[in-house]
Scaffold this active site. Structure first.
Site, mmCIF file in Angstrom:
data_model
loop_
_atom_site.group_PDB
_atom_site.id
_atom_site.type_symbol
_atom_site.label_atom_id
_atom_site.label_comp_id
_atom_site.label_asym_id
_atom_site.label_seq_id
_atom_site.Cartn_x
_atom_site.Cartn_y
_atom_site.Cartn_z
ATOM 1 N N CYS A 26 117.677 142.238 86.585
ATOM 2 C CA CYS A 26 116.593 142.726 88.211
ATOM 3 C C CYS A 26 115.947 143.664 87.584
ATOM 4 C CB CYS A 26 117.663 143.255 88.943
ATOM 5 S SG CYS A 26 117.676 144.650 88.734
ATOM 6 N N CYS A 66 125.238 145.574 88.578
ATOM 7 C CA CYS A 66 124.829 144.464 87.943
ATOM 8 C C CYS A 66 125.833 144.751 86.656
ATOM 9 C CB CYS A 66 123.658 144.113 87.338
ATOM 10 S SG CYS A 66 122.429 143.701 88.503
ATOM 11 N N GLU A 103 124.774 143.982 83.596
ATOM 12 C CA GLU A 103 123.906 145.040 82.320
ATOM 13 C C GLU A 103 124.125 145.945 83.161
ATOM 14 O OE1 GLU A 103 122.106 143.077 84.106
ATOM 15 O OE2 GLU A 103 120.945 141.991 83.778
ATOM 16 N N GLU A 126 130.556 143.277 92.738
ATOM 17 C CA GLU A 126 130.325 143.233 93.474
ATOM 18 C C GLU A 126 131.221 144.277 95.119
ATOM 19 O OE1 GLU A 126 128.654 139.343 94.868
ATOM 20 O OE2 GLU A 126 127.695 139.207 93.010
ATOM 21 N N ASN A 167 129.121 141.865 86.556
ATOM 22 C CA ASN A 167 128.517 141.605 87.921
ATOM 23 C C ASN A 167 130.270 142.840 88.836
ATOM 24 O OD1 ASN A 167 128.689 139.820 87.634
ATOM 25 N ND2 ASN A 167 127.386 139.532 89.733
ATOM 26 N N CYS A 187 118.084 146.933 86.355
ATOM 27 C CA CYS A 187 118.412 146.845 84.892
ATOM 28 C C CYS A 187 117.213 147.068 84.589
ATOM 29 C CB CYS A 187 119.191 145.534 85.152
ATOM 30 S SG CYS A 187 120.244 145.759 86.052
#
Ligand code: THU
Length: 137
Positions: A90, A57, A59, A48, A46, A93
């Site tokens: 999530c 993310c 993924e 940010e 990830n 994803c």
């Protein structure tokens, strides 16, 4: 000279890339590793941003690496974080993963402590919106 490729499991790769996660806002580092039909492995973590919704993310990072390398069919996914229970992809994803993987692809969700939970993509994303829905367009 003998050359050997060190064998790393999908879990090892996800744990290793997790170390590179940029997560100063959530302090929740995630690593993802996926394999493809060609037998390659791609990883992501990830990333940010100070503008929080701009983060991506783990993924999504692994999927981007796969696509950038010219592949598009994933066969197995491993996601790991330091969480009290196995980290669950999530909703966004899940949609991204189903774009590139069949419903029977196994996603292993894990903690750094070694607790694992396995679910298929169709279990994670029942009733997914797919290409089939676009057939009248
Ligand atoms: N995150 C992932 O990278 N993958 C998941 O499966 C769950 C959540 C990230 C997004 C954000 O950077 C942080 O974890 C906290 O939500």
């Amino acid at each position: 000279m003998e050359r050997r490729k060190t064998h790393m499991s999908l879990r090892d790769k996800a744990l290793a890339v997790r170390e590179n996660a940029y997560a100063p806002y959530s302090n929740f580092k995630v690593g993802a590793a996926l394999t493809t039909e060609a037998g390659e492995t791609y990883v992501g973590c990830n990333v940010e941003n100070v503008a929080y919704p701009e983060g991506t993310c783990a993924e999504a990072g692994a999927i981007a690496a796969m696509i950038a390398s010219g592949e598009s069919r994933l066969t197995e996914v491993y996601v790991v974080a330091d969480a009290p229970l196995p980290v669950s992809p999530c909703g966004g994803c899940r949609q991204k993963l189903i774009e590139f993987g069949a419903g029977d692809v196994v996603v292993t969700m894990a903690t750094v402590d070694g607790v694992e939970q396995k679910m298929t993509l169709s279990e994670l994303m029942p009733g997914a919106f797919t290409e089939e829905h676009l057939e009248n367009t």
